[in-house]
Every structure is written in structure tokens, then in C-alpha cells.
Design a protein around this motif. Structure first.
Motif, short mmCIF file in Angstrom:
data_model
loop_
_atom_site.label_atom_id
_atom_site.label_comp_id
_atom_site.label_asym_id
_atom_site.label_seq_id
_atom_site.Cartn_x
_atom_site.Cartn_y
_atom_site.Cartn_z
N ARG A 69 0.75 -1.14 -0.06
CA ARG A 69 0.00 -0.11 -0.13
C ARG A 69 0.82 1.32 0.10
O ARG A 69 0.63 2.10 -0.88
CB ARG A 69 -0.97 0.07 1.26
N ASN A 70 1.98 1.25 0.93
CA ASN A 70 2.66 2.54 1.06
C ASN A 70 3.36 2.59 -0.35
O ASN A 70 3.70 3.98 -0.73
CB ASN A 70 3.68 2.34 2.23
N LEU A 73 1.35 4.22 -2.79
CA LEU A 73 0.94 5.56 -2.40
C LEU A 73 1.92 6.55 -2.87
O LEU A 73 1.88 7.79 -3.52
CB LEU A 73 0.54 5.76 -1.01
N ALA A 86 -2.38 11.85 1.26
CA ALA A 86 -2.81 10.19 1.02
C ALA A 86 -2.89 9.60 2.20
O ALA A 86 -3.88 8.64 2.15
CB ALA A 86 -1.89 9.73 -0.27
N LEU A 87 -1.86 9.57 3.05
CA LEU A 87 -2.02 8.92 4.21
C LEU A 87 -3.12 9.31 5.18
O LEU A 87 -3.92 8.41 5.55
CB LEU A 87 -0.67 9.20 5.19
N ASP A 89 -6.05 10.20 3.83
CA ASP A 89 -7.23 9.62 2.92
C ASP A 89 -7.23 8.07 2.94
O ASP A 89 -8.11 7.59 2.13
CB ASP A 89 -7.39 10.32 1.42
N ASP A 90 -6.22 7.42 3.45
CA ASP A 90 -6.03 5.99 3.38
C ASP A 90 -6.92 5.33 4.07
O ASP A 90 -6.89 4.95 5.42
CB ASP A 90 -4.47 5.67 3.65
N HIS A 91 -8.16 4.83 3.57
CA HIS A 91 -9.09 4.04 4.14
C HIS A 91 -8.95 2.45 3.41
O HIS A 91 -9.61 2.16 2.37
CB HIS A 91 -10.55 4.50 3.98
N ARG A 92 -8.33 1.74 4.32
CA ARG A 92 -8.03 0.49 3.74
C ARG A 92 -9.27 -0.46 3.95
O ARG A 92 -10.08 -0.21 4.93
CB ARG A 92 -6.99 -0.22 4.32
N HIS A 99 -4.94 -2.70 10.50
CA HIS A 99 -4.88 -1.43 10.18
C HIS A 99 -6.29 -0.57 10.87
O HIS A 99 -5.71 0.60 11.30
CB HIS A 99 -5.22 -1.23 8.89
#
Length: 200
Positions: A69-70, A73, A86-87, A89-92, A99
Motif C-alpha cells: 500500500r505505501n 501511495l 494520501a495517508l 485519506d487512506d481507508h483500507r 490497520h
């Protein structure tokens, strides 16, 4: 149709996260985890030899997901401001249970750290995370400040320790430690280190 081995393991990870969150890692039994996943005790043992192995596998799974994921990104957002946003907004998806549960991340790490024979595996996990974070951070930093020479491992160590510390602070004092505390800290560092855009 029977689930694949990967699907079975993910179901056990998700079920274990729920049971661990409710009962604690030490207090949860293999029978409870298997039942929550909809499997028999035998199905559990066909994938994991013990609860200790499950704990390590869950941390490894979380690390593997974080790496994928990172890196995705930073490819999409190679600049500091874009990456930090982006971190935020990161909704896994829900299939990434650690997470969504920082308390469980901390508890699993403490559980493994208290088991001498497992501790070196946790050390490997930590070194891999430091390398990942250091690689990403120096890549972003170098794009704006090529004049700065930073050791990626040292920078990764600092940033991972910062994130872990803020995660623990959020568990202790959530009112004073918001969910975005780590991105906020990165944004503060970015504002101090990187040049600000000048208006025309």
C-alpha cells in the motif's frame, strides 16, 4: 466451494482480530478463534501450529499489506504534501484488520516481545518496516531537497518510533491524540524541512 488456503488464513486473521480485541491475545483460545472463523480446531492447525505462530503471521500479513500500500501511495504521490494527504485519506478495506485496530497492533507486538523465542522475528519485522519507511521518506525528501544527505535507515527508525509512540499515546489519551496525529506530525516536519512554494 471450499475456500483456498489464503482465504482460510484471512478468515482466521479477521476472526482472531475480533477475539483478541475482546479477550486479549493471552486470554483467547484456539477453539474460540476457530469457532469465530467458522472452522474446526483441525482447520486451524492445518494452517498454524500454535497461537504464537498465528500472532507472528498476523504481524507479517500487516507488514506485507503496508509495503504494497505505501509503495503504491508514493508512486501516486511522490511529493511530501501529496503523500501526507494520501495517508490521511487512506481507508483500507475491512480485510486489513490490524490497520483498523491500533490497540491490537500494540498488544500483538507486546505479546510477541514477551516470548523470547519469538522476539527475533519481531525484530526482523521492525527492521523491514524501518527500511520501508526510510526508503519512502528519503525518496520524498530527495525530490525537494537533493542537497540533504540522510541515512534512510536512521530516518526510518525515527519515523517508525514516532508512529508507534503516537499510536500508544492515542490509546492512553485519545482526546489529546487525534486519529491523524501521525500525518499531522509528518506535515509539521515537512513544513520545517522542505521549502514552501513561492507565489508568482
Amino acid at each position: 466451494m471450499r475456500p483456498t488456503r489464503d482465504e482460510t488464513r484471512q478468515r482466521i486473521f479477521t476472526a482472531a482480530a475480533g477475539v483478541f480485541a475482546e479477550l486479549g491475545v493471552a486470554g483467547a483460545s484456539i477453539e474460540q478463534i476457530a469457532a469465530a472463523a467458522g472452522f474446526t480446531r483441525g482447520a486451524f492447525y492445518s494452517n498454524f501450529t500454535s497461537k504464537d505462530e498465528l500472532a507472528i503471521a498476523m504481524l507479517d500479513d500487516h507488514l506485507a499489506r503496508s509495503q504494497v500500500r505505501n509503495r503504491a501511495l508514493v508512486r501516486e504521490h511522490p511529493d511530501a504534501q501529496g503523500f501526507v494527504q494520501a495517508l490521511r485519506d487512506d481507508h483500507r478495506p475491512d480485510d486489513a484488520p490490524l490497520h483498523h485496530n491500533p490497540l491490537l497492533q500494540v498488544e500483538l507486538m507486546l505479546y510477541v516481545a514477551r516470548t523470547p523465542e519469538l522476539r527475533p522475528l519481531l525484530g526482523d519485522h521492525l527492521r523491514t518496516m524501518r527500511s520501508l519507511v526510510g526508503e519512502i521518506a528519503t525518496s520524498i525528501l530527495g525530490a525537494s531537497r537533493p542537497d540533504i544527505d540522510v541515512d534512510p535507515e536512521a530516518l526510518g527508525t525515527v519515523l517508525v518510533a514516532l508512529e508507534d509512540g503516537l499510536r500508544l499515546h492515542r490509546l492512553i489519551d485519545p482526546d489529546a491524540t487525534p486519529a491523524d496525529a501521525f500525518p499531522d506530525a509528518l506535515a509539521l516536519i515537512e513544513s520545517l524541512v522542505l521549502p514552501r512554494p513561492t507565489s508568482a
